[in-house]
Motif scaffolding. Structure first.
Motif, PDB file in Angstrom:
ATOM      1  N   TRP A 176      13.659  20.217   1.371  1.00  0.00           N
ATOM      2  CA  TRP A 176      13.750  19.324   2.527  1.00  0.00           C
ATOM      3  C   TRP A 176      14.728  19.879   3.550  1.00  0.00           C
ATOM      4  N   THR A 177      14.303  19.923   4.791  1.00  0.00           N
ATOM      5  CA  THR A 177      15.178  20.309   5.893  1.00  0.00           C
ATOM      6  C   THR A 177      15.784  19.043   6.490  1.00  0.00           C
ATOM      7  N   PRO A 178      17.119  18.903   6.461  1.00  0.00           N
ATOM      8  CA  PRO A 178      17.741  17.696   7.022  1.00  0.00           C
ATOM      9  C   PRO A 178      17.322  17.457   8.467  1.00  0.00           C
ATOM     10  N   GLU A 179      17.324  16.182   8.843  1.00  0.00           N
ATOM     11  CA  GLU A 179      16.927  15.729  10.175  1.00  0.00           C
ATOM     12  C   GLU A 179      15.419  15.830  10.407  1.00  0.00           C
ATOM     13  N   THR A 180      14.652  16.122   9.367  1.00  0.00           N
ATOM     14  CA  THR A 180      13.196  16.093   9.460  1.00  0.00           C
ATOM     15  C   THR A 180      12.690  14.985   8.538  1.00  0.00           C
ATOM     16  N   PRO A 181      11.470  14.463   8.761  1.00  0.00           N
ATOM     17  CA  PRO A 181      10.961  13.399   7.890  1.00  0.00           C
ATOM     18  C   PRO A 181      10.777  13.896   6.454  1.00  0.00           C
ATOM     19  N   LEU A 182      11.042  13.025   5.520  1.00  0.00           N
ATOM     20  CA  LEU A 182      10.684  13.305   4.130  1.00  0.00           C
ATOM     21  C   LEU A 182       9.191  13.072   3.955  1.00  0.00           C
ATOM     22  N   PRO A 183       8.549  13.825   3.071  1.00  0.00           N
ATOM     23  CA  PRO A 183       7.126  13.568   2.832  1.00  0.00           C
ATOM     24  C   PRO A 183       6.923  12.155   2.280  1.00  0.00           C
ATOM     25  N   GLU A 184       5.834  11.524   2.676  1.00  0.00           N
ATOM     26  CA  GLU A 184       5.547  10.176   2.200  1.00  0.00           C
ATOM     27  C   GLU A 184       4.575  10.233   1.033  1.00  0.00           C
ATOM     28  N   TYR A 185       4.782   9.344   0.065  1.00  0.00           N
ATOM     29  CA  TYR A 185       3.935   9.294  -1.123  1.00  0.00           C
ATOM     30  C   TYR A 185       3.338   7.902  -1.249  1.00  0.00           C
ATOM     31  N   GLN A 186       2.090   7.852  -1.598  1.00  0.00           N
ATOM     32  CA  GLN A 186       1.396   6.573  -1.745  1.00  0.00           C
ATOM     33  C   GLN A 186       1.256   6.231  -3.223  1.00  0.00           C
ATOM     34  N   PHE A 187       2.368   5.905  -3.841  1.00  0.00           N
ATOM     35  CA  PHE A 187       2.370   5.457  -5.227  1.00  0.00           C
ATOM     36  C   PHE A 187       2.310   3.926  -5.224  1.00  0.00           C
ATOM     37  N   PHE A 188       1.414   3.375  -6.036  1.00  0.00           N
ATOM     38  CA  PHE A 188       1.263   1.922  -6.077  1.00  0.00           C
ATOM     39  C   PHE A 188       1.399   1.372  -7.498  1.00  0.00           C
ATOM     40  N   ASN A 189       1.977   2.170  -8.391  1.00  0.00           N
ATOM     41  CA  ASN A 189       2.098   1.721  -9.772  1.00  0.00           C
ATOM     42  C   ASN A 189       3.135   0.613  -9.945  1.00  0.00           C
ATOM     43  N   HIS A 190       3.870   0.276  -8.877  1.00  0.00           N
ATOM     44  CA  HIS A 190       4.822  -0.828  -8.952  1.00  0.00           C
ATOM     45  C   HIS A 190       4.153  -2.176  -8.674  1.00  0.00           C
ATOM     46  N   LEU A 191       2.871  -2.151  -8.285  1.00  0.00           N
ATOM     47  CA  LEU A 191       2.161  -3.381  -7.943  1.00  0.00           C
ATOM     48  C   LEU A 191       1.338  -3.890  -9.119  1.00  0.00           C
ATOM     49  N   ALA A 192       1.239  -5.188  -9.230  1.00  0.00           N
ATOM     50  CA  ALA A 192       0.382  -5.800 -10.252  1.00  0.00           C
ATOM     51  C   ALA A 192      -1.087  -5.594  -9.879  1.00  0.00           C
ATOM     52  N   PRO A 193      -2.009  -5.662 -10.861  1.00  0.00           N
ATOM     53  CA  PRO A 193      -3.438  -5.589 -10.536  1.00  0.00           C
ATOM     54  C   PRO A 193      -3.821  -6.673  -9.528  1.00  0.00           C
ATOM     55  N   LEU A 194      -4.868  -6.419  -8.748  1.00  0.00           N
ATOM     56  CA  LEU A 194      -5.225  -7.305  -7.644  1.00  0.00           C
ATOM     57  C   LEU A 194      -5.372  -8.788  -8.025  1.00  0.00           C
ATOM     58  N   PRO A 195      -6.086  -9.120  -9.101  1.00  0.00           N
ATOM     59  CA  PRO A 195      -6.207 -10.560  -9.429  1.00  0.00           C
ATOM     60  C   PRO A 195      -4.838 -11.222  -9.657  1.00  0.00           C
ATOM     61  N   LYS A 196      -3.979 -10.525 -10.396  1.00  0.00           N
ATOM     62  CA  LYS A 196      -2.648 -11.074 -10.658  1.00  0.00           C
ATOM     63  C   LYS A 196      -1.823 -11.118  -9.376  1.00  0.00           C
ATOM     64  N   ARG A 197      -1.993 -10.114  -8.533  1.00  0.00           N
ATOM     65  CA  ARG A 197      -1.244 -10.075  -7.273  1.00  0.00           C
ATOM     66  C   ARG A 197      -1.639 -11.251  -6.376  1.00  0.00           C
ATOM     67  N   GLY A 198      -2.911 -11.637  -6.423  1.00  0.00           N
ATOM     68  CA  GLY A 198      -3.342 -12.794  -5.654  1.00  0.00           C
ATOM     69  C   GLY A 198      -2.662 -14.069  -6.128  1.00  0.00           C
ATOM     70  N   LEU A 199      -2.566 -14.217  -7.440  1.00  0.00           N
ATOM     71  CA  LEU A 199      -1.878 -15.388  -7.991  1.00  0.00           C
ATOM     72  C   LEU A 199      -0.393 -15.365  -7.624  1.00  0.00           C
ATOM     73  N   GLN A 200       0.196 -14.171  -7.649  1.00  0.00           N
ATOM     74  CA  GLN A 200       1.608 -14.051  -7.278  1.00  0.00           C
ATOM     75  C   GLN A 200       1.824 -14.469  -5.827  1.00  0.00           C
ATOM     76  N   ARG A 201       0.903 -14.088  -4.965  1.00  0.00           N
ATOM     77  CA  ARG A 201       1.033 -14.447  -3.541  1.00  0.00           C
ATOM     78  C   ARG A 201       1.040 -15.971  -3.388  1.00  0.00           C
ATOM     79  N   PHE A 202       0.147 -16.631  -4.099  1.00  0.00           N
ATOM     80  CA  PHE A 202       0.088 -18.089  -4.055  1.00  0.00           C
ATOM     81  C   PHE A 202       1.375 -18.701  -4.590  1.00  0.00           C
ATOM     82  N   ALA A 203       1.843 -18.211  -5.768  1.00  0.00           N
ATOM     83  CA  ALA A 203       3.040 -18.779  -6.398  1.00  0.00           C
ATOM     84  C   ALA A 203       4.278 -18.568  -5.537  1.00  0.00           C
ATOM     85  N   HIS A 204       4.395 -17.371  -4.966  1.00  0.00           N
ATOM     86  CA  HIS A 204       5.584 -17.078  -4.179  1.00  0.00           C
ATOM     87  C   HIS A 204       5.582 -17.828  -2.842  1.00  0.00           C
TER      88      HIS A 204
END
Length: 310
Positions: free
Chosen positions: A244-272
Motif C-alpha cells: 500500500w502506498t500511503p495517501e492512496t485508496p486502499l483496495p476495497e473488498y466485498q466480503f459479506f460473511n458477516h451478514l446473516a442469510p437473507l431470510p434471517k436478515r429480513g426478520l432482523q430488519r423487522f425486529a430491529h
C-alpha cells in the motif's frame, strides 16, 4: 450525534500517542482502561489527557483480559451518551482508515446501526527485519508515522462488530463482547489499518506477554500465540501480501460473511425496527457488583522480570 470510543491498552508506549492523535481527529470522547502496562503507556495517556479533555484515563490495574472489560467501561460512561450517539471499539494498534463520522454519513442507511470491520493486517516483513538488524531502522524510527514504516498488508476476511448506535434501553453483559441486539448490521464494513507487528522489539515483548499468560492459563485463545517472534515475520514475496502506498485508496473488498442469510436478515430488519426496546427489557442489566479479575502478583512479577531482560 457524538462518537464515544472504548480503548483497552497494555504496553503500547511505542504507538499510543500516534493512535490517540489519529483518534482525536474524529472522536468526541475516548475512555481508556489500562490492563497493567509495564512501560510508559499510562504516563503518556495521562500527559495527553492533560492537553485534551476528550481523553479520559479511567483506570489502570493489572487485569486478566476478558470480554467483560469493555462492557465494564461502557457501564461506567454510558450516562455521557445520548440516544443516537455512536460507541466504537478501539485497539491501540488500529487506525480507522475512514473516520467513523464520515463512514456513518456516506456509507450507512438510516436503518443500519451496527458496523463490522474490514481489517487490513499490516505485517512485519523479512525486509523490515533486515533493515532493523542492519541498523537502517531503529527504535528512533517509532517517531515516524506508522504508514511510512509498515506498508505490506494482508486483507482479512474474518470480521467482528466494532460500532453501534446507542439507545438508552440497550444492555451489555460481562459475558458478551458486544451489547445484546447491538443493532441492524450494515452491509458495508468500516476499513481499519491494523498494526499488530510493528518492529522486532515490540513483537518480542508481545510474544513474551502472551506466552507467560498462556502458561498461566490466562490467555483466552488469542489470535497468535508463540514465544518466537520470528515465526510471525512474513516473507516479502508471500502470495497473499499486498503493498500500500500511503495517501492512496486502499483496495476495497466485498466480503459479506458477516451478514446473516437473507431470510434471517429480513426478520432482523423487522425486529430491529420495532422490537428492540421490548427485547432490551428481557436482557440482564450490568451487575453493580462487577469487578475485573485482577492479575496475581506472581504473574505480574514474572512479566516484569521477563521484560527487564529485553
Amino acid at each position: 450525534m457524538r462518537f464515544h470510543a472504548i480503548l483497552l491498552v497494555r504496553d503500547e508506549a511505542d504507538i499510543i500517542q500516534q493512535s490517540l492523535e489519529h483518534t482525536l481527529r474524529w472522536c468526541d470522547a475516548v475512555y481508556i482502561y489500562d490492563t497493567g502496562s509495564t512501560d510508559d503507556t499510562w504516563e503518556i495517556i495521562q500527559d495527553l489527557a492533560r492537553q485534551d479533555c476528550r481523553i479520559v484515563p479511567f483506570q489502570k490495574q493489572p487485569t486478566v483480559f476478558s470480554k467483560g472489560l469493555r462492557a465494564y467501561v461502557f457501564s461506567k460512561f454510558r450516562d455521557r451518551a445520548a440516544e443516537g450517539d455512536w460507541f466504537i471499539r478501539l485497539d491501540a494498534d488500529e487506525l480507522y482508515h475512514i473516520p467513523p463520522p464520515e463512514f456513518v454519513r456516506t456509507k450507512l442507511g438510516k436503518h443500519e446501526t451496527c458496523v463490522y470491520n474490514q481489517s487490513y493486517d499490516f505485517r512485519l516483513t523479512t525486509k523490515d527485519v533486515a533493515d532493523w538488524e542492519s541498523g537502517r531502522e531503529t527504535v528512533a524510527d517509532r517517531q515516524r508515522p506508522l504508514q511510512e514504516r509498515r506498508r505490506f498488508f494482508v486483507p482479512l476476511k474474518i470480521s467482528e462488530p466494532r460500532m453501534f448506535r446507542y439507545r438508552e434501553t440497550m444492555q451489555w453483559s460481562p459475558d458478551c463482547s458486544f451489547p445484546y441486539n447491538a443493532g441492524y448490521v450494515a452491509q458495508e464494513r468500516i476499513p481499519i489499518r491494523h498494526y499488530p507487528h510493528r518492529d522486532p522489539v515490540q513483537l518480542q515483548r508481545r510474544c513474551t506477554l502472551r506466552s507467560i499468560m498462556a502458561a498461566a492459563s490466562l490467555d483466552p485463545g488469542r489470535h497468535w500465540l508463540t514465544d518466537d517472534w520470528r515465526q510471525l515475520v512474513v516473507d516479502c514475496n508471500a502470495e497473499n501480501l499486498q503493498y500500500w502506498t500511503p495517501e492512496t485508496p486502499l483496495p476495497e473488498y466485498q466480503f459479506f460473511n458477516h451478514l446473516a442469510p437473507l431470510p434471517k436478515r429480513g426478520l432482523q430488519r423487522f425486529a430491529h425496527a420495532l422490537l428492540l426496546p421490548i427485547l432490551d427489557q428481557t436482557r440482564p442489566t450490568f451487575p453493580s457488583n462487577y469487578h475485573p479479575e485482577k492479575m496475581s502478583t506472581d504473574i505480574t512479577q514474572r512479566l516484569l522480570k521477563a521484560f527487564s531482560k529485553q
